[in-house]
Design an enzyme around this catalytic site. Structure first.
Site, PDB file in Angstrom:
ATOM      1  N   HIS A  72     -42.046  -8.317 -10.055  1.00  0.00           N
ATOM      2  CA  HIS A  72     -40.839  -9.082 -10.393  1.00  0.00           C
ATOM      3  C   HIS A  72     -39.880  -8.215 -11.203  1.00  0.00           C
ATOM      4  O   HIS A  72     -40.297  -7.537 -12.131  1.00  0.00           O
ATOM      5  CB  HIS A  72     -41.210 -10.332 -11.211  1.00  0.00           C
ATOM      6  N   TYR A 201     -38.035 -19.936 -17.341  1.00  0.00           N
ATOM      7  CA  TYR A 201     -38.334 -20.473 -18.677  1.00  0.00           C
ATOM      8  C   TYR A 201     -37.233 -21.484 -19.003  1.00  0.00           C
ATOM      9  O   TYR A 201     -36.071 -21.110 -19.131  1.00  0.00           O
ATOM     10  CB  TYR A 201     -38.315 -19.362 -19.728  1.00  0.00           C
ATOM     11  N   PRO A 292     -48.332 -18.283 -25.716  1.00  0.00           N
ATOM     12  CA  PRO A 292     -48.188 -17.644 -24.408  1.00  0.00           C
ATOM     13  C   PRO A 292     -46.754 -17.420 -23.929  1.00  0.00           C
ATOM     14  O   PRO A 292     -46.549 -16.799 -22.882  1.00  0.00           O
ATOM     15  CB  PRO A 292     -48.926 -18.600 -23.458  1.00  0.00           C
ATOM     16  N   LYS A 296     -47.842 -12.092 -23.606  1.00  0.00           N
ATOM     17  CA  LYS A 296     -48.293 -10.840 -24.219  1.00  0.00           C
ATOM     18  C   LYS A 296     -49.803 -10.703 -24.428  1.00  0.00           C
ATOM     19  O   LYS A 296     -50.308  -9.598 -24.604  1.00  0.00           O
ATOM     20  CB  LYS A 296     -47.616 -10.689 -25.606  1.00  0.00           C
ATOM     21  N   TYR A 384     -40.345  -7.810 -23.054  1.00  0.00           N
ATOM     22  CA  TYR A 384     -41.079  -8.531 -22.017  1.00  0.00           C
ATOM     23  C   TYR A 384     -41.801  -7.572 -21.072  1.00  0.00           C
ATOM     24  O   TYR A 384     -42.980  -7.769 -20.752  1.00  0.00           O
ATOM     25  CB  TYR A 384     -40.128  -9.449 -21.234  1.00  0.00           C
TER      26      TYR A 384
HETATM   27  P1  FAD Z   1     -60.980 -13.319 -23.667  1.00  0.00           P
HETATM   28  O1  FAD Z   1     -60.313 -13.263 -22.359  1.00  0.00           O
HETATM   29  O2  FAD Z   1     -61.013 -14.616 -24.390  1.00  0.00           O
HETATM   30  O3  FAD Z   1     -62.466 -12.792 -23.438  1.00  0.00           O
HETATM   31  C1  FAD Z   1     -63.479 -12.926 -24.401  1.00  0.00           C
HETATM   32  C2  FAD Z   1     -64.813 -13.064 -23.695  1.00  0.00           C
HETATM   33  O4  FAD Z   1     -65.842 -13.122 -24.670  1.00  0.00           O
HETATM   34  C3  FAD Z   1     -64.904 -14.330 -22.876  1.00  0.00           C
HETATM   35  O5  FAD Z   1     -65.341 -14.031 -21.572  1.00  0.00           O
HETATM   36  C4  FAD Z   1     -65.898 -15.183 -23.641  1.00  0.00           C
HETATM   37  O6  FAD Z   1     -66.667 -16.035 -22.788  1.00  0.00           O
HETATM   38  C5  FAD Z   1     -66.760 -14.122 -24.294  1.00  0.00           C
HETATM   39  N1  FAD Z   1     -67.451 -14.562 -25.508  1.00  0.00           N
HETATM   40  C6  FAD Z   1     -67.031 -15.412 -26.465  1.00  0.00           C
HETATM   41  N2  FAD Z   1     -67.961 -15.551 -27.418  1.00  0.00           N
HETATM   42  C7  FAD Z   1     -69.008 -14.769 -27.068  1.00  0.00           C
HETATM   43  C8  FAD Z   1     -70.268 -14.497 -27.645  1.00  0.00           C
HETATM   44  N3  FAD Z   1     -70.638 -15.061 -28.806  1.00  0.00           N
HETATM   45  N4  FAD Z   1     -71.085 -13.645 -27.021  1.00  0.00           N
HETATM   46  C9  FAD Z   1     -70.739 -13.053 -25.855  1.00  0.00           C
HETATM   47  N5  FAD Z   1     -69.546 -13.273 -25.250  1.00  0.00           N
HETATM   48  C10 FAD Z   1     -68.691 -14.127 -25.850  1.00  0.00           C
HETATM   49  N6  FAD Z   1     -51.568 -13.305 -21.805  1.00  0.00           N
HETATM   50  C11 FAD Z   1     -50.720 -12.485 -21.130  1.00  0.00           C
HETATM   51  O7  FAD Z   1     -50.740 -11.282 -21.367  1.00  0.00           O
HETATM   52  N7  FAD Z   1     -49.837 -12.956 -20.194  1.00  0.00           N
HETATM   53  C12 FAD Z   1     -49.777 -14.271 -19.878  1.00  0.00           C
HETATM   54  O8  FAD Z   1     -49.018 -14.651 -18.965  1.00  0.00           O
HETATM   55  C13 FAD Z   1     -50.647 -15.183 -20.595  1.00  0.00           C
HETATM   56  N8  FAD Z   1     -50.658 -16.511 -20.325  1.00  0.00           N
HETATM   57  C14 FAD Z   1     -51.619 -17.305 -20.886  1.00  0.00           C
HETATM   58  C15 FAD Z   1     -51.662 -18.628 -20.518  1.00  0.00           C
HETATM   59  C16 FAD Z   1     -52.636 -19.455 -21.049  1.00  0.00           C
HETATM   60  C17 FAD Z   1     -52.670 -20.910 -20.637  1.00  0.00           C
HETATM   61  C18 FAD Z   1     -53.622 -18.927 -21.965  1.00  0.00           C
HETATM   62  C19 FAD Z   1     -54.720 -19.808 -22.524  1.00  0.00           C
HETATM   63  C20 FAD Z   1     -53.566 -17.618 -22.338  1.00  0.00           C
HETATM   64  C21 FAD Z   1     -52.575 -16.785 -21.820  1.00  0.00           C
HETATM   65  N9  FAD Z   1     -52.507 -15.440 -22.153  1.00  0.00           N
HETATM   66  C22 FAD Z   1     -51.578 -14.630 -21.551  1.00  0.00           C
HETATM   67  C23 FAD Z   1     -53.437 -14.880 -23.129  1.00  0.00           C
HETATM   68  C24 FAD Z   1     -54.612 -14.159 -22.488  1.00  0.00           C
HETATM   69  O9  FAD Z   1     -55.270 -15.002 -21.567  1.00  0.00           O
HETATM   70  C25 FAD Z   1     -55.571 -13.662 -23.573  1.00  0.00           C
HETATM   71  O10 FAD Z   1     -54.839 -12.988 -24.554  1.00  0.00           O
HETATM   72  C26 FAD Z   1     -56.656 -12.739 -23.008  1.00  0.00           C
HETATM   73  O11 FAD Z   1     -57.630 -13.491 -22.308  1.00  0.00           O
HETATM   74  C27 FAD Z   1     -57.350 -11.921 -24.101  1.00  0.00           C
HETATM   75  O12 FAD Z   1     -58.395 -11.159 -23.570  1.00  0.00           O
HETATM   76  P2  FAD Z   1     -59.686 -10.838 -24.412  1.00  0.00           P
HETATM   77  O13 FAD Z   1     -60.541 -10.015 -23.526  1.00  0.00           O
HETATM   78  O14 FAD Z   1     -59.317 -10.339 -25.740  1.00  0.00           O
HETATM   79  O15 FAD Z   1     -60.369 -12.263 -24.676  1.00  0.00           O
HETATM   80  C1  PHB Z   2     -48.541 -17.616 -16.190  1.00  0.00           C
HETATM   81  O1  PHB Z   2     -48.146 -17.343 -15.034  1.00  0.00           O
HETATM   82  O2  PHB Z   2     -49.652 -18.128 -16.396  1.00  0.00           O
HETATM   83  C2  PHB Z   2     -47.672 -17.341 -17.341  1.00  0.00           C
HETATM   84  C3  PHB Z   2     -46.464 -16.682 -17.141  1.00  0.00           C
HETATM   85  C4  PHB Z   2     -45.640 -16.421 -18.222  1.00  0.00           C
HETATM   86  C5  PHB Z   2     -46.010 -16.843 -19.481  1.00  0.00           C
HETATM   87  C6  PHB Z   2     -47.206 -17.495 -19.684  1.00  0.00           C
HETATM   88  C7  PHB Z   2     -48.045 -17.754 -18.604  1.00  0.00           C
HETATM   89  O3  PHB Z   2     -45.170 -16.613 -20.527  1.00  0.00           O
END
Ligand code: FAD
Ligand code: PHB
Length: 390
Positions: A72, A201, A292, A296, A384
């Protein structure tokens, strides 16, 4: 069992770290509390910054991303009933890729299997020990209930916001900075072609709404809702009716489809400083959360482990500690930029129940300025698409 790096969590942070370490000839073991099916199906982020795409490509795990990811070149801010496009390519020369987080996770898990070091799924009772020694340990229970122990050189806490590693830092050894918002997001995945070619947005008097997508056949949509909202209060018809109202604009028709998934996510900002205690290093959501709105979270998680893998290579191959010693400060610079950007996007685009008409006019003024001033639009765009690595 002995390994060089014990990694708690198989989200984007843990899996990218394991892969980068593997490329550097460093062995690691990833422990994950959930099943492989669960983490591969968990619907979350969708936007990859350009630096994230480049990192995954350089690491050899972007074949499917390059085939199926949607590039995009801009987004729209929708307010006053019409669209105001922020043209990323024109303003920054860079772009983003829309590619589901669970697809990134699938690709990385496949790479762990190819490397012969698959994550240990379905572990429980994970605890970390001896963090201030040179041989920290992780104890856990395996899927079949037997006791396991990993003796490591370093532990990476990549277990997300609700994990256990951050809580292993003694009180007084770290400081938390936190902000909560008076709303949540209700998100759906719908079997419907996107109604527009880019993300929208929307600032609306009934609350924020976001049009996003996962593929040419699947739309991702979000609505601002009350922070304590119950999903049961939102049957599909109510969600679609609200989306139609908030996303209304001349010449725009929202295409409906079967709702494949729905959920509510609270909004918060959170940072722990430092992202280290002894031989425990935190990365991703374990150390920081952003709302979100700026897309980021996953990108920051990957930026952290890019730094962590280089620092661990310096320690484990050259016995150098300088990069590990500067890991937290270096990460926190990017983290705080993203914290500010995400808070700013959130503040500009949501309806605050307690805001008076004066504050609402300030929001609209900020939106109009961002959409009409090239320097203001460029500021949004460069944050962004992802600022270059420092
Ligand atoms: P996580 O993905 O949370 O991974 C952590 C892992 O650790 C999980 O698999 C969990 O099961 C595991 N775990 C937890 N506790 C334990 C334990 N005690 N022992 C072993 N394993 C464990 N970010 C973006 O960059 N762009 C976006 O568009 C965006 N949109 C989002 C939309 C939504 C609705 C949500 C909820 C989040 C969004 N995010 C977005 C944020 C993004 O999803 C998170 O920042 C990302 O998942 C972080 O990755 P991580 O690996 O740090 O943590
Ligand atoms: C998504 O597609 O899930 C998404 C896109 C942009 C955002 C957050 C989530 O800012």
């Amino acid at each position: 069992m002995r390994t060089q790096v014990g990694i708690v969590g198989a989200g984007p942070a843990g899996l990218v770290l394991a892969h980068l370490l593997h490329l550097d000839g460093i062995d690691s073991v990833v422990l994950e509390a959930r099943s492989r099916e669960y983490v591969e199906r968990r619907v979350r982020a969708g936007v990859l910054e350009q630096p994230t795409v480049e990192l995954l490509r350089a690491a050899g795990v972007a074949d499917r991303l390059d085939r199926e990811g949607l590039v995009h070149h801009g987004i729209s801010l929708r307010f006053d009933g019409s669209d105001h496009r922020i043209a990323f390519d024109e303003l920054t020369g860079r772009s983003i890729a829309v590619y589901g987080q669970q697809e990134v996770v699938k690709d990385l898990i496949a790479a762990r299997f190819v490397a012969g070091a698959p994550p240990l799924f379905d572990v429980s009772d994970v605890a970390v020990h001896d963090l201030t020694t040179e041989s920290p340990r992780i104890s856990f229970r395996t899927a079949d209930g037997s006791h396991g122990e990993l003796i490591c050189d370093v532990i990476a806490g990549c277990d997300g916001f609700h994990g256990i590693t951050r809580d292993a830092i003694p009180a007084g050894a770290a400081t938390v900075y936190e902000h909560t918002y008076p709303f949540a997001w209700l998100g759906i995945l719908a079997e419907a072609p996107p109604s527009h070619s880019e993300l929208i947005y929307t600032y609306h008097e009934r609350g924020f709404a976001l049009h996003s997508m996962r593929s040419p056949r699947v739309t991702r949509l979000y609505l601002q809702v009350a922070p304590d909202e119950e999903i049961a209060a939102w049957p599909d018809e109510r969600i679609w009716a609200e989306l139609h109202l908030r996303l209304h604009a001349d010449g725009f028709t929202l295409t409906e489809g079967a709702v494949l998934e729905k959920g509510i996510t609270g909004m918060r900002s959170f940072v722990v400083e430092p992202m280290r205690y002894g031989r425990l290093f935190l990365a991703g959501d374990a150390a920081h959360i952003v709302p979100p709105t700026g897309a980021k979270g996953m990108n920051l998680a990957i930026a952290d482990v890019r730094r962590l893998s280089a620092a661990l290579a310096a320690l484990l191959r050259e016995r150098r500690t300088d990069l590990l010693d500067s890991y937290s400060d270096a990460c926190l610079r990017r983290v705080w930029r993203a914290e500010h950007f995400s808070w700013w996007m959130t503040s500009m685009l949501h309806r605050f129940a307690d805001a008076d008409p004066f504050q609402q006019r300030l929001q609209l003024s900020q939106l109009r300025y961002t959409a009409s001033s090239r320097p203001a639009a460029t500021s949004l765009a460069e944050n962004y698409v992802g600022l270059p690595w420092e």
